[in-house]
Write a protein that holds these residues in place. Structure first.
Motif, PDB file in Angstrom:
ATOM      1  N   ALA A   1      -8.847 -14.718  29.259  1.00 19.81           N
ATOM      2  CA  ALA A   1      -7.403 -14.555  29.180  1.00 19.81           C
ATOM      3  C   ALA A   1      -7.063 -14.227  30.763  1.00 19.81           C
ATOM      4  O   ALA A   1      -5.963 -14.467  30.980  1.00 19.81           O
ATOM      5  N   ILE A   2      -7.893 -13.697  31.574  1.00 15.98           N
ATOM      6  CA  ILE A   2      -7.689 -13.480  32.866  1.00 15.98           C
ATOM      7  C   ILE A   2      -7.844 -14.758  33.754  1.00 15.98           C
ATOM      8  O   ILE A   2      -7.034 -15.073  34.659  1.00 15.98           O
ATOM      9  N   LEU A   3      -8.827 -15.592  33.389  1.00 21.65           N
ATOM     10  CA  LEU A   3      -9.400 -16.627  34.584  1.00 21.65           C
ATOM     11  C   LEU A   3      -8.734 -17.980  33.805  1.00 21.65           C
ATOM     12  O   LEU A   3      -8.126 -18.787  34.729  1.00 21.65           O
ATOM     13  N   LEU A   4      -8.942 -18.425  32.647  1.00 21.35           N
ATOM     14  CA  LEU A   4      -8.352 -19.514  32.211  1.00 21.35           C
ATOM     15  C   LEU A   4      -7.639 -19.303  30.850  1.00 21.35           C
ATOM     16  O   LEU A   4      -7.900 -19.702  29.837  1.00 21.35           O
ATOM     17  N   PRO A   5      -6.394 -18.861  31.037  1.00 20.50           N
ATOM     18  CA  PRO A   5      -5.298 -18.456  29.728  1.00 20.50           C
ATOM     19  C   PRO A   5      -5.116 -19.588  29.152  1.00 20.50           C
ATOM     20  O   PRO A   5      -4.968 -19.494  27.936  1.00 20.50           O
ATOM     21  N   ARG A   6      -4.786 -20.668  29.621  1.00 20.98           N
ATOM     22  CA  ARG A   6      -4.552 -21.783  29.089  1.00 20.98           C
ATOM     23  C   ARG A   6      -5.482 -22.426  27.939  1.00 20.98           C
ATOM     24  O   ARG A   6      -5.398 -22.895  26.838  1.00 20.98           O
ATOM     25  N   ALA A   7      -7.009 -22.287  28.419  1.00 19.60           N
ATOM     26  CA  ALA A   7      -8.172 -22.801  27.748  1.00 19.60           C
ATOM     27  C   ALA A   7      -8.030 -21.643  26.197  1.00 19.60           C
ATOM     28  O   ALA A   7      -8.309 -22.232  25.247  1.00 19.60           O
ATOM     29  N   LEU A   8      -7.710 -20.443  26.456  1.00 15.56           N
ATOM     30  CA  LEU A   8      -7.700 -19.604  25.509  1.00 15.56           C
ATOM     31  C   LEU A   8      -6.606 -19.736  24.472  1.00 15.56           C
ATOM     32  O   LEU A   8      -6.776 -19.728  23.349  1.00 15.56           O
ATOM     33  N   VAL A   9      -5.454 -20.140  24.859  1.00 17.73           N
ATOM     34  CA  VAL A   9      -4.339 -20.776  24.288  1.00 17.73           C
ATOM     35  C   VAL A   9      -4.814 -21.850  23.753  1.00 17.73           C
ATOM     36  O   VAL A   9      -4.423 -21.991  22.050  1.00 17.73           O
ATOM     37  N   LEU A  10      -5.490 -22.795  24.120  1.00 20.45           N
ATOM     38  CA  LEU A  10      -5.729 -24.020  23.463  1.00 20.45           C
ATOM     39  C   LEU A  10      -6.931 -23.486  22.216  1.00 20.45           C
ATOM     40  O   LEU A  10      -6.789 -24.058  21.281  1.00 20.45           O
ATOM     41  N   TYR A  11      -7.728 -22.783  22.547  1.00 14.31           N
ATOM     42  CA  TYR A  11      -8.706 -22.327  21.519  1.00 14.31           C
ATOM     43  C   TYR A  11      -8.032 -21.626  20.243  1.00 14.31           C
ATOM     44  O   TYR A  11      -8.407 -21.960  19.160  1.00 14.31           O
ATOM     45  N   LEU A  12      -7.031 -20.675  20.391  1.00 14.65           N
ATOM     46  CA  LEU A  12      -6.387 -19.994  19.624  1.00 14.65           C
ATOM     47  C   LEU A  12      -5.558 -20.907  18.538  1.00 14.65           C
ATOM     48  O   LEU A  12      -5.554 -20.850  17.469  1.00 14.65           O
ATOM     49  N   ILE A  13      -5.059 -22.227  19.346  1.00 16.60           N
ATOM     50  CA  ILE A  13      -4.151 -23.018  18.456  1.00 16.60           C
ATOM     51  C   ILE A  13      -5.126 -23.888  17.749  1.00 16.60           C
ATOM     52  O   ILE A  13      -4.954 -24.123  16.599  1.00 16.60           O
ATOM     53  N   TYR A  14      -6.350 -24.131  18.387  1.00 17.36           N
ATOM     54  CA  TYR A  14      -7.365 -24.895  17.460  1.00 17.36           C
ATOM     55  C   TYR A  14      -7.854 -24.290  16.289  1.00 17.36           C
ATOM     56  O   TYR A  14      -7.946 -24.561  15.264  1.00 17.36           O
ATOM     57  N   LEU A  15      -8.229 -22.946  16.333  1.00 23.02           N
ATOM     58  CA  LEU A  15      -8.392 -22.061  15.373  1.00 23.02           C
ATOM     59  C   LEU A  15      -7.390 -21.687  14.413  1.00 23.02           C
ATOM     60  O   LEU A  15      -7.713 -21.940  13.189  1.00 23.02           O
ATOM     61  N   ASP A  16      -6.018 -21.868  14.929  1.00 24.46           N
ATOM     62  CA  ASP A  16      -4.844 -21.488  13.782  1.00 24.46           C
ATOM     63  C   ASP A  16      -4.512 -22.998  12.892  1.00 24.46           C
ATOM     64  O   ASP A  16      -4.457 -22.749  12.046  1.00 24.46           O
ATOM     65  N   GLN A  17      -4.537 -24.095  13.983  1.00 24.02           N
ATOM     66  CA  GLN A  17      -3.796 -25.351  13.170  1.00 24.02           C
ATOM     67  C   GLN A  17      -4.946 -26.479  13.397  1.00 24.02           C
ATOM     68  O   GLN A  17      -4.802 -27.583  12.890  1.00 24.02           O
ATOM     69  N   GLY A  18      -6.028 -26.434  14.075  1.00 30.76           N
ATOM     70  CA  GLY A  18      -6.753 -27.313  14.063  1.00 30.76           C
ATOM     71  C   GLY A  18      -6.254 -28.451  15.163  1.00 30.76           C
ATOM     72  O   GLY A  18      -5.587 -28.008  16.207  1.00 30.76           O
ATOM     73  N   PHE A  19      -6.614 -29.566  15.123  1.00 29.63           N
ATOM     74  CA  PHE A  19      -6.100 -30.797  16.094  1.00 29.63           C
ATOM     75  C   PHE A  19      -4.647 -31.139  15.686  1.00 29.63           C
ATOM     76  O   PHE A  19      -4.368 -32.016  14.924  1.00 29.63           O
ATOM     77  N   SER A  20      -3.763 -30.348  16.072  1.00 26.86           N
ATOM     78  CA  SER A  20      -2.198 -30.540  15.683  1.00 26.86           C
ATOM     79  C   SER A  20      -1.703 -31.100  16.676  1.00 26.86           C
ATOM     80  O   SER A  20      -2.174 -31.542  18.079  1.00 26.86           O
ATOM     81  N   LEU A  21      -0.494 -31.389  16.396  1.00 27.43           N
ATOM     82  CA  LEU A  21       0.577 -31.734  17.547  1.00 27.43           C
ATOM     83  C   LEU A  21       0.793 -30.472  18.576  1.00 27.43           C
ATOM     84  O   LEU A  21       0.902 -30.793  19.786  1.00 27.43           O
ATOM     85  N   TRP A  22       0.663 -29.455  18.171  1.00 28.13           N
ATOM     86  CA  TRP A  22       0.902 -28.342  19.257  1.00 28.13           C
ATOM     87  C   TRP A  22      -0.410 -28.284  20.006  1.00 28.13           C
ATOM     88  O   TRP A  22      -0.254 -27.994  21.446  1.00 28.13           O
ATOM     89  N   PHE A  23      -1.692 -28.579  19.601  1.00 27.96           N
ATOM     90  CA  PHE A  23      -2.630 -28.353  20.301  1.00 27.96           C
ATOM     91  C   PHE A  23      -2.591 -29.761  21.435  1.00 27.96           C
ATOM     92  O   PHE A  23      -3.041 -29.464  22.683  1.00 27.96           O
TER      93      PHE A  23
END
Length: 111
Positions: free
Chosen positions: A64-86
């Motif tokens: 969350a501090i160093l690579l927040p975009r990677a954490l957001v990608l991880y959260l989206i993948y956990l929530d929706q899988g490989f989706s359009l938002w991902f």
């Protein structure tokens, strides 16, 4: 959830596969994280949006501090899988990561 199923039936009936359906992550988080991922993670944490993902320990905090975009990608993948938002967030992350170094070099004057 009824609207989502009607939307899905219409999409499948017309042969398109464009669906922007969110499960646990709210729509504001998905949009806001495109522009300010750290701020959106903090706001989502204070609102309790991240509770279903069980982010505990030091690794999620460091991401969350160093690579927040990677954490957001991880959260989206956990929530929706490989989706359009991902895919949208992945493209934005790649553009930001590739463009960030160029801006720094240009500002310093090193070519």
């Amino acid at each position: 959830m009824g609207i989502a199923s009607v939307l899905w039936q219409e999409v499948v009936g017309h042969g398109m596969s464009l669906a922007l359906i969110s499960h646990h992550l709210p729509f504001w988080f998905l949009v806001f994280a495109l522009f300010l991922p750290r701020v959106s993670l903090v706001v989502a944490w204070f609102q309790g949006v991240l509770i279903p993902f069980h982010l505990v320990g030091w690794i999620p905090l460091l991401f969350a501090i160093l690579l927040p975009r990677a954490l957001v990608l991880y959260l989206i993948y956990l929530d929706q899988g490989f989706s359009l938002w991902f895919v949208i967030h992945l493209v934005v992350a790649i553009l930001v990561w590739l463009g960030g170094g160029h801006t720094y070099r240009t500002r310093r004057g090193d070519y």
